[in-house]
Design an enzyme around this catalytic site. Structure first.
Site, PDB file in Angstrom:
ATOM      1  N   ALA A   1     -11.200  -6.472  -0.635  1.00 17.80           N
ATOM      2  CA  ALA A   1     -12.046  -5.286  -0.613  1.00 17.80           C
ATOM      3  C   ALA A   1     -11.919  -4.534  -1.924  1.00 17.80           C
ATOM      4  O   ALA A   1     -11.008  -4.781  -2.708  1.00 17.80           O
ATOM      5  CB  ALA A   1     -11.637  -4.378   0.548  1.00 17.80           C
TER       6      ALA A   1
ATOM      7  N   GLU B   1      -5.457  -5.245 -13.171  1.00 18.47           N
ATOM      8  CA  GLU B   1      -4.092  -5.072 -13.668  1.00 18.47           C
ATOM      9  C   GLU B   1      -3.179  -4.347 -12.689  1.00 18.47           C
ATOM     10  O   GLU B   1      -1.997  -4.649 -12.601  1.00 18.47           O
ATOM     11  CB  GLU B   1      -4.113  -4.282 -14.983  1.00 18.47           C
ATOM     12  CG  GLU B   1      -4.481  -5.098 -16.187  1.00 18.47           C
ATOM     13  CD  GLU B   1      -4.405  -4.263 -17.452  1.00 18.47           C
ATOM     14  OE1 GLU B   1      -3.756  -3.197 -17.455  1.00 18.47           O
ATOM     15  OE2 GLU B   1      -5.002  -4.693 -18.451  1.00 18.47           O
TER      16      GLU B   1
ATOM     17  N   GLU C   1     -15.787   8.160   2.815  1.00 20.33           N
ATOM     18  CA  GLU C   1     -15.816   6.727   2.504  1.00 20.33           C
ATOM     19  C   GLU C   1     -16.663   5.928   3.493  1.00 20.33           C
ATOM     20  O   GLU C   1     -16.559   6.093   4.701  1.00 20.33           O
ATOM     21  CB  GLU C   1     -14.397   6.160   2.500  1.00 20.33           C
ATOM     22  CG  GLU C   1     -14.360   4.682   2.156  1.00 20.33           C
ATOM     23  CD  GLU C   1     -12.972   4.090   2.193  1.00 20.33           C
ATOM     24  OE1 GLU C   1     -12.727   3.149   1.433  1.00 20.33           O
ATOM     25  OE2 GLU C   1     -12.124   4.559   2.985  1.00 20.33           O
TER      26      GLU C   1
ATOM     27  N   ARG D   1       0.854  -1.186   0.000  1.00 22.22           N
ATOM     28  CA  ARG D   1       0.000   0.000   0.000  1.00 22.22           C
ATOM     29  C   ARG D   1       0.892   1.239   0.000  1.00 22.22           C
ATOM     30  O   ARG D   1       1.494   1.583   1.013  1.00 22.22           O
ATOM     31  CB  ARG D   1      -0.924   0.005   1.224  1.00 22.22           C
ATOM     32  CG  ARG D   1      -1.976  -1.081   1.200  1.00 22.22           C
ATOM     33  CD  ARG D   1      -2.889  -0.892   0.026  1.00 22.22           C
ATOM     34  NE  ARG D   1      -4.132  -1.655   0.159  1.00 22.22           N
ATOM     35  CZ  ARG D   1      -5.113  -1.566  -0.701  1.00 22.22           C
ATOM     36  NH1 ARG D   1      -5.011  -0.778  -1.753  1.00 22.22           N
ATOM     37  NH2 ARG D   1      -6.195  -2.286  -0.535  1.00 22.22           N
TER      38      ARG D   1
END
Length: 182
Positions: A77, A139, A120, A65
């Site tokens: 997720a 991808e 969010e 990340r």
């Protein structure tokens, strides 16, 4: 009046000041004309996360990340498309990221990830009794599927091996919904 009873949630105006591939940044005029202020928000939208359990094992994805410059162990997720049904998004993301399909899928709850600066919301699902197939991540996703026994999860959390907020929230809901002493 202060606290939750005070209604300062009325937005009078919202403008997008930055729009990228995944997020936007918005400025909102909040509160009354006399006591209002400008609030900055990251506008992301809705997503899903799925806690998949098959034969006593939980299936995670491990991926780098860039926002935190770390490899993170987290539940599968993803972001929902505008207008996409959360259940359909959960089925899609679970299959893409882990290859798991079929079984039962149930909504455990919805969380606001960081409401102080981001809009969010993530719908948290439990998947049980699915079948393991081949994953087909997007991808731009470089991830590994990892399975751990359900019994090892509390230690992984305490030891810091699992620190992702949506993953921790999903386990808190799972354990709360499945308490034996209810």
């Amino acid at each position: 009046m202060t606290g939750p009873e005070q209604d300062l949630s009325k937005e009078r105006d919202r403008s997008v000041v930055y729009s990228g591939n995944r997020i936007s940044v918005c400025l909102s005029k909040v509160g009354s004309v006399q006591s209002g202020w400008i609030h900055e928000s990251v506008c992301f939208g809705e997503g899903v996360a799925i806690l998949p359990i098959i034969d006593g094992k939980v299936f995670f994805v491990r991926q780098f990340r860039p926002s935190v410059s770390e490899i993170v162990l987290e539940l599968p997720a993803g972001k929902l498309e505008k207008g996409e049904d959360p259940r359909e998004g959960a089925i899609r993301e679970l299959r893409e990221e882990t290859g798991i399909y079929g079984g039962e899928l149930s909504l455990m709850g919805t969380i606001m990830t960081t409401p102080g600066f981001c809009d969010e919301r993530i719908h948290l699902f439990l998947s049980t009794g699915g079948l393991q197939g081949e994953s087909s991540p997007d991808e731009d996703e470089d991830l590994d599927v990892v399975s751990l026994p359900v019994s090892s999860i509390p230690k992984s959390i305490v030891d810091g091996g699992i620190r992702d907020g949506k993953t921790l929230s999903a386990f808190a809901l799972y354990w709360s919904l499945n308490r034996i002493d209810r």
